[in-house]
Every structure is written in structure tokens, then in C-alpha cells.
Design a protein around this motif. Sequence first.
Motif, PDB file in Angstrom:
ATOM      1  N   GLU A 280       0.828  -1.206   0.000  1.00 24.32           N
ATOM      2  CA  GLU A 280       0.000   0.000   0.000  1.00 24.32           C
ATOM      3  C   GLU A 280       0.862   1.256   0.000  1.00 24.32           C
ATOM      4  O   GLU A 280       0.595   2.213  -0.747  1.00 24.32           O
ATOM      5  CB  GLU A 280      -0.931  -0.013   1.212  1.00 24.32           C
ATOM      6  CG  GLU A 280      -2.019  -1.073   1.140  1.00 24.32           C
ATOM      7  CD  GLU A 280      -2.758  -1.262   2.439  1.00 24.32           C
ATOM      8  OE1 GLU A 280      -3.818  -1.909   2.427  1.00 24.32           O
ATOM      9  OE2 GLU A 280      -2.278  -0.791   3.499  1.00 24.32           O
TER      10      GLU A 280
ATOM     11  N   SER B   5      -9.156  -1.876  11.310  1.00 23.36           N
ATOM     12  CA  SER B   5      -8.778  -0.691  12.078  1.00 23.36           C
ATOM     13  C   SER B   5      -9.072   0.571  11.275  1.00 23.36           C
ATOM     14  O   SER B   5      -9.310   0.523  10.064  1.00 23.36           O
ATOM     15  CB  SER B   5      -7.286  -0.737  12.423  1.00 23.36           C
ATOM     16  OG  SER B   5      -6.503  -0.572  11.252  1.00 23.36           O
ATOM     17  N   LYS B   6      -9.048   1.719  11.956  1.00 26.21           N
ATOM     18  CA  LYS B   6      -9.239   2.991  11.255  1.00 26.21           C
ATOM     19  C   LYS B   6      -8.162   3.190  10.196  1.00 26.21           C
ATOM     20  O   LYS B   6      -8.429   3.730   9.119  1.00 26.21           O
ATOM     21  CB  LYS B   6      -9.226   4.144  12.258  1.00 26.21           C
ATOM     22  CG  LYS B   6     -10.448   4.185  13.169  1.00 26.21           C
ATOM     23  CD  LYS B   6     -10.391   5.379  14.112  1.00 26.21           C
ATOM     24  CE  LYS B   6     -11.625   5.427  15.000  1.00 26.21           C
ATOM     25  NZ  LYS B   6     -11.565   6.585  15.936  1.00 26.21           N
ATOM     26  N   ARG B   7      -6.926   2.756  10.487  1.00 23.29           N
ATOM     27  CA  ARG B   7      -5.850   2.876   9.503  1.00 23.29           C
ATOM     28  C   ARG B   7      -6.123   2.026   8.275  1.00 23.29           C
ATOM     29  O   ARG B   7      -5.907   2.456   7.140  1.00 23.29           O
ATOM     30  CB  ARG B   7      -4.520   2.483  10.138  1.00 23.29           C
ATOM     31  CG  ARG B   7      -3.920   3.546  11.043  1.00 23.29           C
ATOM     32  CD  ARG B   7      -2.640   3.063  11.677  1.00 23.29           C
ATOM     33  NE  ARG B   7      -1.953   4.128  12.395  1.00 23.29           N
ATOM     34  CZ  ARG B   7      -0.919   3.937  13.187  1.00 23.29           C
ATOM     35  NH1 ARG B   7      -0.441   2.697  13.362  1.00 23.29           N
ATOM     36  NH2 ARG B   7      -0.333   4.953  13.808  1.00 23.29           N
ATOM     37  N   HIS B   8      -6.580   0.798   8.491  1.00 20.79           N
ATOM     38  CA  HIS B   8      -6.907  -0.064   7.357  1.00 20.79           C
ATOM     39  C   HIS B   8      -8.007   0.549   6.504  1.00 20.79           C
ATOM     40  O   HIS B   8      -7.920   0.573   5.263  1.00 20.79           O
ATOM     41  CB  HIS B   8      -7.353  -1.443   7.843  1.00 20.79           C
ATOM     42  CG  HIS B   8      -6.241  -2.282   8.393  1.00 20.79           C
ATOM     43  ND1 HIS B   8      -6.453  -3.246   9.353  1.00 20.79           N
ATOM     44  CD2 HIS B   8      -4.918  -2.300   8.126  1.00 20.79           C
ATOM     45  CE1 HIS B   8      -5.293  -3.832   9.651  1.00 20.79           C
ATOM     46  NE2 HIS B   8      -4.358  -3.273   8.914  1.00 20.79           N
ATOM     47  N   LEU B   9      -9.047   1.050   7.146  1.00 21.95           N
ATOM     48  CA  LEU B   9     -10.157   1.653   6.416  1.00 21.95           C
ATOM     49  C   LEU B   9      -9.697   2.882   5.637  1.00 21.95           C
ATOM     50  O   LEU B   9     -10.140   3.102   4.500  1.00 21.95           O
ATOM     51  CB  LEU B   9     -11.285   2.009   7.386  1.00 21.95           C
ATOM     52  CG  LEU B   9     -12.023   0.815   8.017  1.00 21.95           C
ATOM     53  CD1 LEU B   9     -12.935   1.293   9.131  1.00 21.95           C
ATOM     54  CD2 LEU B   9     -12.816   0.050   6.966  1.00 21.95           C
ATOM     55  N   ALA B  10      -8.804   3.658   6.254  1.00 20.16           N
ATOM     56  CA  ALA B  10      -8.302   4.854   5.565  1.00 20.16           C
ATOM     57  C   ALA B  10      -7.487   4.476   4.333  1.00 20.16           C
ATOM     58  O   ALA B  10      -7.619   5.109   3.273  1.00 20.16           O
ATOM     59  CB  ALA B  10      -7.462   5.690   6.537  1.00 20.16           C
ATOM     60  N   LYS B  11      -6.645   3.451   4.447  1.00 18.85           N
ATOM     61  CA  LYS B  11      -5.853   3.008   3.293  1.00 18.85           C
ATOM     62  C   LYS B  11      -6.764   2.468   2.190  1.00 18.85           C
ATOM     63  O   LYS B  11      -6.527   2.710   0.996  1.00 18.85           O
ATOM     64  CB  LYS B  11      -4.847   1.944   3.716  1.00 18.85           C
ATOM     65  CG  LYS B  11      -3.694   2.461   4.549  1.00 18.85           C
ATOM     66  CD  LYS B  11      -2.795   3.389   3.750  1.00 18.85           C
ATOM     67  CE  LYS B  11      -1.579   3.806   4.558  1.00 18.85           C
ATOM     68  NZ  LYS B  11      -0.746   4.793   3.827  1.00 18.85           N
TER      69      LYS B  11
ATOM     70  N   GLU C 124     -10.122   5.641  -4.048  1.00 21.88           N
ATOM     71  CA  GLU C 124     -10.179   6.974  -4.651  1.00 21.88           C
ATOM     72  C   GLU C 124      -9.165   7.130  -5.773  1.00 21.88           C
ATOM     73  O   GLU C 124      -9.452   7.732  -6.813  1.00 21.88           O
ATOM     74  CB  GLU C 124      -9.938   8.038  -3.575  1.00 21.88           C
ATOM     75  CG  GLU C 124      -9.994   9.466  -4.103  1.00 21.88           C
ATOM     76  CD  GLU C 124      -9.787  10.508  -3.025  1.00 21.88           C
ATOM     77  OE1 GLU C 124      -9.836  11.705  -3.346  1.00 21.88           O
ATOM     78  OE2 GLU C 124      -9.560  10.129  -1.849  1.00 21.88           O
TER      79      GLU C 124
ATOM     80  N   ALA D 123      -9.802   3.390   1.581  1.00 23.64           N
ATOM     81  CA  ALA D 123     -10.440   4.545   0.953  1.00 23.64           C
ATOM     82  C   ALA D 123      -9.492   5.238  -0.017  1.00 23.64           C
ATOM     83  O   ALA D 123      -9.908   5.670  -1.104  1.00 23.64           O
ATOM     84  CB  ALA D 123     -10.912   5.519   2.031  1.00 23.64           C
ATOM     85  N   GLU D 124      -8.209   5.335   0.350  1.00 20.06           N
ATOM     86  CA  GLU D 124      -7.217   5.932  -0.547  1.00 20.06           C
ATOM     87  C   GLU D 124      -7.053   5.104  -1.815  1.00 20.06           C
ATOM     88  O   GLU D 124      -6.978   5.652  -2.924  1.00 20.06           O
ATOM     89  CB  GLU D 124      -5.876   6.061   0.165  1.00 20.06           C
ATOM     90  CG  GLU D 124      -5.786   7.149   1.208  1.00 20.06           C
ATOM     91  CD  GLU D 124      -4.378   7.266   1.767  1.00 20.06           C
ATOM     92  OE1 GLU D 124      -3.456   7.613   1.002  1.00 20.06           O
ATOM     93  OE2 GLU D 124      -4.207   6.970   2.963  1.00 20.06           O
TER      94      GLU D 124
END
Length: 203
Positions: free
Chosen positions: A31, A171-177, A183, A179-180
Motif C-alpha cells: 500500500e 482498524s481505522k488505519r486499514h479503512l483509511a488506506k 479513490e 479509501a485511498e
Amino acid sequence: MATDLGRRQLDLIARLAALEAAISFMGVYAEDALLAGTVTRSHEDIDLIFPRDQEQLRLAQLSELGFRDWETWGEAAPGVPFYLFGQNGDLKIDLGIVDQEDGRNWIRVHRLSFTVGGEEASAGYRLRLQDDLFDQPHTELDGIAIKPIPPLALFQIRAGVAERNSFGPLSKRHLAKMAELRELFFPDLPEEQLLPPSEPLET
């Protein structure tokens, strides 16, 4: 600034990236390579993935790098691993082994060796990953040319196992990655195509 462990992980990544034939990276380092081209934070381990017909080759290569003892954390069938963990000092590697049938790539989740929320981890299914799983071009991670799996595969592996809570909630980090990745690489992909095709394992 990179930690001492982070620098040694990058040195190991460079050695892994030089293996013949090229091995594919997944997880957080893949990632980072695809999204930033550099390590964005400290990571616990390095995640690799390869087809089952390369299993003995890869274990022999990793033994030369000091990773000789492996724990089976997930089975594709009784006695057949799909998820292995190895450690050399504080350097850690997770291995994913993909079964290939008629040109299709499958992660077979027969059994996991840990619990989630005090209960046996969900298993008994298989996920189909894209046919070009191992064809993603090299990309640079802090000047090291590595071969990640495709962005959609990175997304779908996390989404597929999360749907079944096999590894616990994301985790929030996993979800953020995730989403990136969506996008940047597949913003117009319909919701129904974000999850990998799946089916129960035959008993």
C-alpha cells in the motif's frame, strides 16, 4: 525518521525484491509503495504472497535470508497452509499462499489458528482474486523496486476477510488506506464489485 527496525525492514525488502523470480508484496508495504512511494509509518511485518507451486522455492529462498521456522496460522485444507508466519529476530514475515485452478486465483480459508472475540475465527470459504494477481508492474518504495499485487486485490483481500470477521474488525488505519486505494485507482467501480467473489469450501 525511520527507526532502526524500519531501516532493517527496508534492507530485507530490498533483498526480497531481488529474489528470482520476482516475489509479490501485499499488505501495508505494498500500500505504501502504490499510494506514496515511501514508507508512511512504522510497520510490524512484511507481507508476501505467491502461488502454491512456488511454495518450496520461496521457503528455500527465505531460509537463505534467515527465516527457517514457520508457524501455520491458516490452512487451505487439513495440513495444507495458506497463511504462514516467520520471524528472524525482530524481523517478521507473513506469507499468503494462493491456490490456482483453471487460471483462477483463490485464497482458501479452511481453518485459522486463532480466535476473534474469544471465538474460533470464521473460516470455511474461499475468495477469488483477480486473474492478473501476479502481473502488477514494479513500483518504487523508497528507491527499491518492488512488485505489489494490484490495488484492487489489496482492497478485496481486506474487504473479503472483514466481511466474515475472520481477522476481527478493520482498524481505522486499514479503512483509511482502503479509501485511498479506491479513490486513486478505482473510484468508479460499483459497490458490488468491491468485494471479491466467494463461495463455501467443499467439505
